[in-house]
Write an enzyme that holds these catalytic residues in place. Structure first.
Site, PDB file in Angstrom:
ATOM      1  N   GLY A  77     -52.931  25.802  33.204  1.00  0.00           N
ATOM      2  CA  GLY A  77     -53.360  24.500  33.707  1.00  0.00           C
ATOM      3  C   GLY A  77     -52.574  23.358  33.093  1.00  0.00           C
ATOM      4  N   ASP A 288     -56.348  26.173  38.340  1.00  0.00           N
ATOM      5  CA  ASP A 288     -57.226  25.026  38.517  1.00  0.00           C
ATOM      6  C   ASP A 288     -57.476  24.747  39.988  1.00  0.00           C
ATOM      7  OD1 ASP A 288     -57.712  24.445  35.825  1.00  0.00           O
ATOM      8  OD2 ASP A 288     -55.862  23.281  35.649  1.00  0.00           O
TER       9      ASP A 288
END
Length: 319
Positions: A77, A288
């Site tokens: 992420g 994500d």
């Protein structure tokens, strides 16, 4: 396709830290990496945002200010945040692995569990030019990503992983899969590949999970696209149709070696763009959330820069 490699003199770096990475180990990992970078004579500016939005703003400012390298300490992420700031610029991204899956670190041959060795890769200044992806929801803002966009059971599992406080590392993906799989039902997908190009093709079918890959793995080294080439200008696509739960469970372990490709019910292809439409399905990329479908996904050829080991990588062979 041959890797596009170049050498860069690295003098001053920005170290963007996710303190919560790896169950709170991010700060300690960053301390070790920063110490090693300074031992190489590099100037280190250390930053930590209070969340993804602030981290992205800090990363964009560092790139605009002319940092020699944007180095992230965290997981996939955080790397995704970095490439959103770096895309189409000449600033390379370095990785100090400290996340749950660390699939991008594996892809680029960055040592895991050894912040000093990862910092050595940054200081050495070997840069590889690669593709990135971009996902644009209808009516929403585009998001750049560096590894795999998924939609279906795999994105549902990803959301579960992000909400879990148990375990560390790739085992979280296995546990999340065990929790989500029994109740998940395939959705009706409409996928429009390469719209406006000679290869345009529309597929409407039941889909259990789907992946659109720049790199080979997601979910902690699940090789969903074992032949993906990160610099060929194409997504490697893999989607699983409506198959029995027994067959899925029997073949699930094969995803770790890439042996699922070619099995009945598993479809693969390559494309430059794809529009994904389905009800009650969320797209995830680099671990994500992106947005609920519909989403349009496209390859950005040569938009990325990563600092990589100088020695030939055993972990990735271009086709």
């Amino acid at each position: 396709m041959s890797a596009q490699l170049s050498d860069r003199r690295i003098g001053a770096v920005t170290l963007l830290v996710n303190p919560a990475a790896g169950g709170g180990r991010g700060e300690k990992v960053a301390d070790r990496a920063a110490g090693r970078l300074r031992a190489h004579g590099l100037e280190v500016t250390r930053l930590a945002g209070g969340g993804a939005t602030e981290s992205l703003a800090l990363a964009r400012r560092a790139v605009a200010d002319g940092t020699d390298a944007l180095v992230v300490c965290g997981g996939d992420g955080m790397v995704s945040i970095a490439v959103q700031a770096q895309a189409f610029t000449d600033v390379p991204v370095g990785i100090i692995p400290a996340g749950t899956g660390n699939d991008l670190a594996r892809e680029y041959g960055i040592p895991l569990g050894d912040p000093e060795a990862a910092a050595d890769v940054v200081a050495d200044g070997r840069v590889e030019t690669v593709d990135l992806g971009r996902a644009t929801p209808d009516g929403g803002e585009p998001t750049v990503f560096a590894s795999v966009l998924c939609a279906g059971l795999d994105s549902k599992v990803n959301r579960r992983v992000n909400e879990m406080g148990l375990l560390r590392g790739p085992l979280r993906y296995v546990l999340a899969s065990i929790i989500e799989f029994p109740t998940y039902r395939p959705r009706r997908f409409r996928m429009v590949f390469d719209a406006g190009l000679p290869s345009e093709d529309t597929v409407e079918t039941e889909v259990l999970l789907s992946a659109f890959a720049i790199t080979r793995s997601y979910g902690g080294d699940m090789k969903i696209a074992p032949d993906a080439d990160r610099s060929d200008g194409l997504f490697d696509v893999c989607y699983v149709g409506k198959i029995s739960k027994l067959r899925f469970m029997r073949h699930f372990p094969s995803i770790y070696s890439g042996a699922h490709v070619g099995l009945r019910g598993v479809s693969t292809r390559r494309c430059r763009t794809v529009r994904l439409e389905a009800a009650d399905v969320e797209a995830f990329a680099d671990g994500d959330a992106i947005a609920p479908l519909p989403v349009t996904v496209e390859v950005l050829p040569g938009a990325g820069r990563f600092l990589v080991p100088r020695e030939p990588l055993q972990s990735h062979q271009h086709r």
